[in-house]
Scaffold this motif. Structure first.
Motif, PDB file in Angstrom:
ATOM      1  N   MET A 178       0.873  -1.359  -0.048  1.00 32.87           N
ATOM      2  CA  MET A 178      -0.099   0.141  -0.063  1.00 32.87           C
ATOM      3  C   MET A 178       0.840   1.271  -0.297  1.00 32.87           C
ATOM      4  SD  MET A 178      -3.063  -1.103   2.562  1.00 32.87           S
ATOM      5  CE  MET A 178      -2.138  -1.569   3.888  1.00 32.87           C
ATOM      6  N   GLY A 179       1.958   1.018  -0.510  1.00 37.84           N
ATOM      7  CA  GLY A 179       2.720   2.452  -0.638  1.00 37.84           C
ATOM      8  C   GLY A 179       3.219   2.813   1.050  1.00 37.84           C
ATOM      9  N   ARG A 180       3.317   1.544   1.756  1.00 36.47           N
ATOM     10  CA  ARG A 180       3.877   2.056   3.258  1.00 36.47           C
ATOM     11  C   ARG A 180       3.298   3.474   3.645  1.00 36.47           C
ATOM     12  NH1 ARG A 180       8.254  -1.528   5.252  1.00 36.47           N
ATOM     13  NH2 ARG A 180       7.622  -0.176   6.995  1.00 36.47           N
ATOM     14  N   LYS A 208      -0.786  -4.225  -3.413  1.00 33.78           N
ATOM     15  CA  LYS A 208      -0.599  -5.475  -2.495  1.00 33.78           C
ATOM     16  C   LYS A 208      -1.075  -4.958  -1.133  1.00 33.78           C
ATOM     17  CE  LYS A 208       3.212  -7.392  -4.754  1.00 33.78           C
ATOM     18  NZ  LYS A 208       4.625  -7.695  -4.574  1.00 33.78           N
ATOM     19  N   VAL A 209      -2.160  -5.487  -0.536  1.00 32.07           N
ATOM     20  CA  VAL A 209      -2.658  -5.040   0.736  1.00 32.07           C
ATOM     21  C   VAL A 209      -1.935  -5.911   1.807  1.00 32.07           C
ATOM     22  CG1 VAL A 209      -4.977  -3.957   0.332  1.00 32.07           C
ATOM     23  CG2 VAL A 209      -4.856  -6.452   0.478  1.00 32.07           C
ATOM     24  N   SER A 210      -0.853  -5.907   1.679  1.00 28.62           N
ATOM     25  CA  SER A 210       0.290  -6.869   2.598  1.00 28.62           C
ATOM     26  C   SER A 210       0.911  -6.149   3.520  1.00 28.62           C
ATOM     27  CB  SER A 210       1.069  -7.280   1.508  1.00 28.62           C
ATOM     28  OG  SER A 210       1.507  -6.553   0.756  1.00 28.62           O
ATOM     29  N   CYS A 211       1.562  -6.807   4.427  1.00 28.96           N
ATOM     30  CA  CYS A 211       2.380  -6.128   5.528  1.00 28.96           C
ATOM     31  C   CYS A 211       1.822  -5.575   6.408  1.00 28.96           C
ATOM     32  CB  CYS A 211       3.603  -5.616   4.743  1.00 28.96           C
ATOM     33  SG  CYS A 211       4.965  -6.695   4.271  1.00 28.96           S
ATOM     34  N   PRO A 212       0.918  -6.105   7.130  1.00 32.45           N
ATOM     35  CA  PRO A 212       0.519  -5.108   8.432  1.00 32.45           C
ATOM     36  C   PRO A 212       1.367  -5.471   9.625  1.00 32.45           C
ATOM     37  CG  PRO A 212      -0.804  -7.416   8.221  1.00 32.45           C
ATOM     38  CD  PRO A 212       0.024  -7.173   6.882  1.00 32.45           C
ATOM     39  N   VAL A 241      -6.481  -5.560  -6.409  1.00 34.39           N
ATOM     40  CA  VAL A 241      -5.834  -5.866  -5.058  1.00 34.39           C
ATOM     41  C   VAL A 241      -5.146  -7.167  -5.211  1.00 34.39           C
ATOM     42  CG1 VAL A 241      -6.864  -3.921  -3.743  1.00 34.39           C
ATOM     43  CG2 VAL A 241      -7.930  -6.081  -4.051  1.00 34.39           C
ATOM     44  N   LEU A 242      -4.311  -7.297  -4.452  1.00 38.13           N
ATOM     45  CA  LEU A 242      -3.325  -8.603  -4.149  1.00 38.13           C
ATOM     46  C   LEU A 242      -3.080  -8.727  -2.852  1.00 38.13           C
ATOM     47  CD1 LEU A 242      -0.855  -8.306  -7.169  1.00 38.13           C
ATOM     48  CD2 LEU A 242      -2.882  -9.723  -7.227  1.00 38.13           C
ATOM     49  N   TRP A 243      -2.750  -9.978  -2.342  1.00 39.51           N
ATOM     50  CA  TRP A 243      -2.384 -10.200  -1.046  1.00 39.51           C
ATOM     51  C   TRP A 243      -1.160 -11.093  -1.009  1.00 39.51           C
ATOM     52  CZ3 TRP A 243      -1.958 -14.761   1.657  1.00 39.51           C
ATOM     53  CH2 TRP A 243      -1.938 -14.710   3.016  1.00 39.51           C
ATOM     54  N   GLY A 244      -0.182 -10.926   0.286  1.00 42.31           N
ATOM     55  CA  GLY A 244       0.835 -11.866   0.243  1.00 42.31           C
ATOM     56  C   GLY A 244       1.190 -11.834   1.851  1.00 42.31           C
ATOM     57  N   THR A 245       1.916 -13.067   2.194  1.00 46.34           N
ATOM     58  CA  THR A 245       2.662 -13.128   3.308  1.00 46.34           C
ATOM     59  C   THR A 245       3.834 -12.536   3.666  1.00 46.34           C
ATOM     60  OG1 THR A 245       3.674 -14.953   2.737  1.00 46.34           O
ATOM     61  CG2 THR A 245       1.766 -15.703   3.481  1.00 46.34           C
ATOM     62  N   ASP A 246       4.503 -12.148   2.747  1.00 41.07           N
ATOM     63  CA  ASP A 246       5.658 -11.553   2.725  1.00 41.07           C
ATOM     64  C   ASP A 246       6.788 -12.480   3.504  1.00 41.07           C
ATOM     65  OD1 ASP A 246       7.800  -9.570   2.217  1.00 41.07           O
ATOM     66  OD2 ASP A 246       7.654  -8.774   4.190  1.00 41.07           O
ATOM     67  N   TRP A 247       6.597 -13.920   3.496  1.00 41.54           N
ATOM     68  CA  TRP A 247       7.486 -14.735   3.972  1.00 41.54           C
ATOM     69  C   TRP A 247       8.753 -14.704   3.349  1.00 41.54           C
ATOM     70  CZ3 TRP A 247      10.321 -18.816   2.508  1.00 41.54           C
ATOM     71  CH2 TRP A 247      10.951 -19.586   3.441  1.00 41.54           C
ATOM     72  N   LEU A 262      -1.591 -13.810  10.083  1.00 43.76           N
ATOM     73  CA  LEU A 262      -1.670 -12.862   8.613  1.00 43.76           C
ATOM     74  C   LEU A 262      -2.683 -13.449   7.862  1.00 43.76           C
ATOM     75  CD1 LEU A 262       2.218 -12.241   7.835  1.00 43.76           C
ATOM     76  CD2 LEU A 262       0.699 -10.757   8.783  1.00 43.76           C
ATOM     77  N   VAL A 263      -3.178 -14.630   7.714  1.00 45.44           N
ATOM     78  CA  VAL A 263      -4.256 -15.251   7.214  1.00 45.44           C
ATOM     79  C   VAL A 263      -5.603 -14.738   7.810  1.00 45.44           C
ATOM     80  CG1 VAL A 263      -5.321 -17.371   6.191  1.00 45.44           C
ATOM     81  CG2 VAL A 263      -2.770 -17.003   5.778  1.00 45.44           C
ATOM     82  N   ASP A 264      -5.503 -14.465   8.850  1.00 48.72           N
ATOM     83  CA  ASP A 264      -6.674 -14.237   9.674  1.00 48.72           C
ATOM     84  C   ASP A 264      -6.949 -12.748   9.477  1.00 48.72           C
ATOM     85  OD1 ASP A 264      -7.747 -16.789  10.391  1.00 48.72           O
ATOM     86  OD2 ASP A 264      -6.443 -17.089  12.089  1.00 48.72           O
ATOM     87  N   PHE A 265      -5.939 -12.062   8.962  1.00 47.37           N
ATOM     88  CA  PHE A 265      -6.116 -10.846   8.776  1.00 47.37           C
ATOM     89  C   PHE A 265      -6.974 -10.461   7.458  1.00 47.37           C
ATOM     90  CE2 PHE A 265      -4.127  -6.589   6.640  1.00 47.37           C
ATOM     91  CZ  PHE A 265      -4.497  -5.913   7.653  1.00 47.37           C
ATOM     92  N   ILE A 266      -6.975 -11.456   6.543  1.00 52.42           N
ATOM     93  CA  ILE A 266      -7.718 -11.288   5.520  1.00 52.42           C
ATOM     94  C   ILE A 266      -9.122 -10.944   5.541  1.00 52.42           C
ATOM     95  CG2 ILE A 266      -8.287 -12.406   3.216  1.00 52.42           C
ATOM     96  CD1 ILE A 266      -5.608 -13.850   3.550  1.00 52.42           C
ATOM     97  N   PRO A 267      -9.922 -12.010   6.159  1.00 47.25           N
ATOM     98  CA  PRO A 267     -11.458 -11.735   6.348  1.00 47.25           C
ATOM     99  C   PRO A 267     -11.626 -10.175   6.919  1.00 47.25           C
ATOM    100  CG  PRO A 267     -10.804 -13.406   7.705  1.00 47.25           C
ATOM    101  CD  PRO A 267      -9.511 -13.073   7.150  1.00 47.25           C
ATOM    102  N   ARG A 268     -10.742  -9.658   7.627  1.00 48.28           N
ATOM    103  CA  ARG A 268     -11.018  -8.356   8.328  1.00 48.28           C
ATOM    104  C   ARG A 268     -10.887  -7.219   7.226  1.00 48.28           C
ATOM    105  NH1 ARG A 268      -6.926  -7.695  13.076  1.00 48.28           N
ATOM    106  NH2 ARG A 268      -8.314  -6.147  13.851  1.00 48.28           N
TER     107      ARG A 268
END
Ligand code: 0GY
Length: 295
Positions: A178-180, A208-212, A241-247, A262-268
């Motif tokens: 998300m552009g940090r 990418k709606v990643s890296c919370p 939009v895309l999603w990833g773990t960043d592992w 991190l997967v449980d962040f998805i439905p939120r």
């Protein structure tokens, strides 16, 4: 050994959220192993090894189906570890490479054959030396005919300066994390507003709606302060939009992310089955495996 940042979680939890069939982890890395694929001499950090076998095991553990492996700066423009993982993936992984301006069309063809579909331009100052725009323009002109896209990684304070360069790119453009944004600032404030404008006014931009785990400024694992940002993006641009773990989470210092959480962040952030399917399946398939989409 002390890597200066945490090694990935040894035993991530099983998520409560069940991802839809065919879900894609669209942002993860492979690191080394360093004795086979040495880290780049110009790197700004040395990671722990994050080999492909561990990534496949994590994918299965989380109930995901495919991976998009993104070249990280610790491997520079040496894409051998990435290509090795793609070769081993039975077509279940695609890649985003880093290339230099003098990359030949034969090298690009070989990367395409291996499953690479994009290049990454990294503007995060702690990770890379400044990249000259003219070399990035040359690279993007070379990859455009292959149908590849450009992945950009930058931090929100840099966006005003980079905005015009980004919108001049001739390909699809995918924004990491998300552009940090600074999530202590308002989601409807000027800083995130500029990012939302970039997405709204440029239909070739994806996010990418990643890296919370990197963006949060609150307590470990809750990621509450990131939810409004990611949810706004998912609901405003559901088809980009895309999603990833960043592992395996390079340079994480605050806590060791648990990928189950991190997967449980998805439905939120994607609150309906339709939004979840777009985020995890339809969108990444369109960008990385379009030939497999029926009809
Ligand atoms: C990420 C984030 C980071 C590192 C890199 O290429 C990299 O080294 O992207 C970071 O340190 O924030 O997406 O992996």
């Amino acid at each position: 050994m002390d890597f200066g940042w945490r090694v990935y979680h040894p035993n991530p939890s099983k998520p409560a959220f069940v991802a839809p069939p065919g879900a894609v982890d669209a942002h993860c890395h492979v690191f080394g192993p360093g004795d086979i694929f040495p880290y780049a001499p110009e790197r700004k950090y040395t990671p722990c090894d994050g080999p492909k076998e561990k990534l496949w095991a994590l994918r299965d553990h989380l109930g995901l189906s495919r991976n998009v492996i993104v070249q990280a700066t610790c491997h520079g423009a040496d894409n051998r570890a990435l290509v090795d993982a793609l070769d081993d993936s039975n077509g279940l992984a695609r890649g985003v490479a880093t290339v230099k301006r003098d990359v030949s069309s034969e090298e690009l063809q070989a990367l395409h054959q291996a499953g690479v579909r994009g290049v990454r331009f990294n503007f995060v100052k702690r990770l890379v030396d400044k990249l000259p725009f003219d070399s990035l323009e040359e690279i993007s002109a070379k990859i455009a005919p292959l149908g590849w896209h450009v992945v950009i990684y930058f931090e929100a304070p840099e966006l005003p300066e980079l905005y015009d360069f980004f919108t001049s790119l001739p390909t699809d453009v995918v924004v990491d994390h998300m552009g940090r944004p600074d999530v202590a600032k308002p989601v409807d404030g000027d800083e995130f507003g500029l990012f939302l404008r970039l997405m709204r006014e440029n239909q070739n931009f994806w996010c990418k709606v990643s890296c919370p785990e990197r963006l949060t400024q609150k307590s470990e694992y809750s990621y509450d302060d990131v939810v409004p940002f990611a949810r706004t993006v998912v609901e405003s641009f559901p088809d980009r939009v895309l999603w990833g773990t960043d592992w395996p989470h390079p340079n994480m210092k605050s806590h060791t992310p648990d990928e189950g959480m991190l997967v449980d962040f998805i439905p939120r952030i994607a609150t309906t089955a339709e939004l979840q399917r777009k985020l995890l399946v339809d969108n990444p398939m369109r960008l990385y495996w379009p030939e497999e989409i029926p009809g």
